[in-house]
Motif scaffolding. Structure first.
Motif, short mmCIF file in Angstrom:
data_model
loop_
_atom_site.label_atom_id
_atom_site.label_comp_id
_atom_site.label_asym_id
_atom_site.label_seq_id
_atom_site.Cartn_x
_atom_site.Cartn_y
_atom_site.Cartn_z
N ASP A 85 0.84 -1.20 0.00
CA ASP A 85 0.00 0.00 0.00
C ASP A 85 0.87 1.25 0.00
O ASP A 85 1.63 1.50 0.94
CB ASP A 85 -0.89 -0.02 1.25
N HIS A 87 -0.07 4.16 0.47
CA HIS A 87 -0.52 5.10 1.50
C HIS A 87 0.03 4.76 2.88
O HIS A 87 -0.23 5.47 3.84
CB HIS A 87 -2.05 5.10 1.59
N SER A 241 -3.59 8.27 -5.19
CA SER A 241 -4.30 8.93 -4.09
C SER A 241 -5.37 9.89 -4.63
O SER A 241 -6.29 9.47 -5.32
CB SER A 241 -3.28 9.64 -3.19
N GLY A 268 -7.80 4.27 -0.56
CA GLY A 268 -8.23 4.45 0.82
C GLY A 268 -7.78 5.79 1.38
O GLY A 268 -6.64 6.19 1.20
N PRO A 270 -6.21 8.17 3.92
CA PRO A 270 -5.22 7.87 4.95
C PRO A 270 -5.52 8.52 6.30
O PRO A 270 -6.20 9.54 6.39
CB PRO A 270 -3.92 8.44 4.36
N SER A 284 -4.07 3.47 5.27
CA SER A 284 -5.40 3.59 4.68
C SER A 284 -6.45 3.13 5.68
O SER A 284 -6.42 2.00 6.15
CB SER A 284 -5.49 2.75 3.41
N GLU A 297 -8.26 0.56 -5.34
CA GLU A 297 -7.01 0.55 -4.60
C GLU A 297 -5.82 0.17 -5.49
O GLU A 297 -4.71 0.66 -5.31
CB GLU A 297 -7.12 -0.41 -3.42
#
Length: 331
Positions: A85, A87, A241, A268, A270, A284, A297
């Motif tokens: 991920d 994030h 993002s 997602g 953050p 996330s 995602e």
């Protein structure tokens, strides 16, 4: 547009009230704190088929209270990378833990050298936007980061300047995200009615599947100037993002076509939390979906998958921009 922003603020205010169990400021205590923060608040365990309990067992044996900070940082960063991920980051005073594989194993499909050729030296600047009219009467607009502010007056100036163009190329390649408000503000210039653009959930408990019902997200048309002609949105793997969210918005606009490569994802929203030693983890926490309830995602596919070729590059041409020009000039 305001509804999205207000909902996000509400979600963050709710999430910020979560109190974590206090743990000692030792390598073991920081490891336990990080694992439990992610366990209780991360939002993509099931979607990514991640066995977080097994990951705990794998990394617990690598931690002991005689470790120095660099050794602890390495273990914690490796554990967070299991989430796959972009994030998810671990921030310290000496380094930032990050996961780059979401884009580094893919072609960039963007060249600063080629873009300078298309923009020339007489392009205009309006807030975070660079824009000009190409020689075939196509408007070209580049937005490199949603962290760069853009005001309503800036957008009015851009639309007014390009008003008599045949169409617009909106290039967000390598836009890694930023302020979602800027994404909403820009998307509002391309719709004429309240438009459903996706859904959002937030955590309601500590379980991996404790989420609220999906709440719809809408973009409402701007009360200022709006673009009524065709638009080609350019994307690549570096779109992440807030830029990824912007792509989901624009896919809902009937006059928009997406050209380039699949986006990098990062759907997602953050959230941040602190460890006992003061290090900060971002992750996330609130899953978002497109208008068809699909997760984004792992990125969004373009309508036309186009790659920047070496042959065109050697000729000083951007394959993706040229494809967009062909689409806009075909009707």
């Amino acid at each position: 547009m305001k509804k999205i922003t207000l909902l996000i603020l509400l979600i963050f205010s709710i999430t910020s009230c979560v109190k974590e169990e206090e743990r000692p400021d030792t390598p073991t205590g920081n490891f336990e704190a990080l694992w439990h923060i992610i366990d209780e608040h991360y939002c993509f365990f099931d979607y990514k088929d991640i066995d977080w309990n097994q990951i705990y067992q794998t990394y617990k044996v690598r931690v002991n209270d005689n470790m120095n900070r660099e050794q602890l940082f390495e273990v914690l960063t490796d554990m967070l990378s299991e989430l796959r991920d972009g994030h998810v980051n671990l921030y310290t005073a000496f380094d930032n833990g990050r996961y780059w594989n979401w884009h580094e194993d893919y072609p960039t499909n963007f060249s600063d050298t080629l873009q300078r050729r298309y923009l020339g030296t007489d392009y205009r600047i309006a807030g975070g936007l660079r824009y000009r009219i190409l020689d075939d009467n196509i408007g070209y607009v580049y937005y490199g980061s949603f962290s760069s502010a853009v005001g309503e007056g800036n957008l009015d100036e851009v639309i007014q300047h390009l008003m008599f163009c045949q169409g617009m190329i909106l290039d967000i390649r390598s836009n890694g995200g930023g302020d979602l408000t800027n994404a909403e503000k820009l998307a509002a210039r391309f719709c004429n009615q309240k438009t459903l653009v996706g859904y959002i959930q937030h955590k309601t408990g500590k379980g991996h599947n404790d989420f609220s019902a999906q709440e719809p997200q809408y973009i409402e048309p701007s009360s200022n100037l709006r673009w009524q002609k065709k638009v080609v949105l350019l994307t690549n793997r570096g779109v992440f993002s807030a830029a990824n969210e912007f792509t989901t918005y624009m896919k809902c606009m009937p006059q928009v076509t997406v050209v380039g490569d699949r986006t990098g994802g990062g759907s997602g929203l953050p959230f941040t939390a602190s460890l006992p030693n003061g290090w900060t983890v971002r992750f996330s926490a609130c899953p978002t979906y497109d208008a068809n309830h699909n997760q984004t995602e792992f990125g969004i596919d373009p309508d036309y998958n186009v790659t920047l070729t070496d042959e065109d590059f050697n000729k000083g041409k951007d394959t993706i921009i040229e494809h967009a020009r062909t689409l806009l000039n075909s009707n």
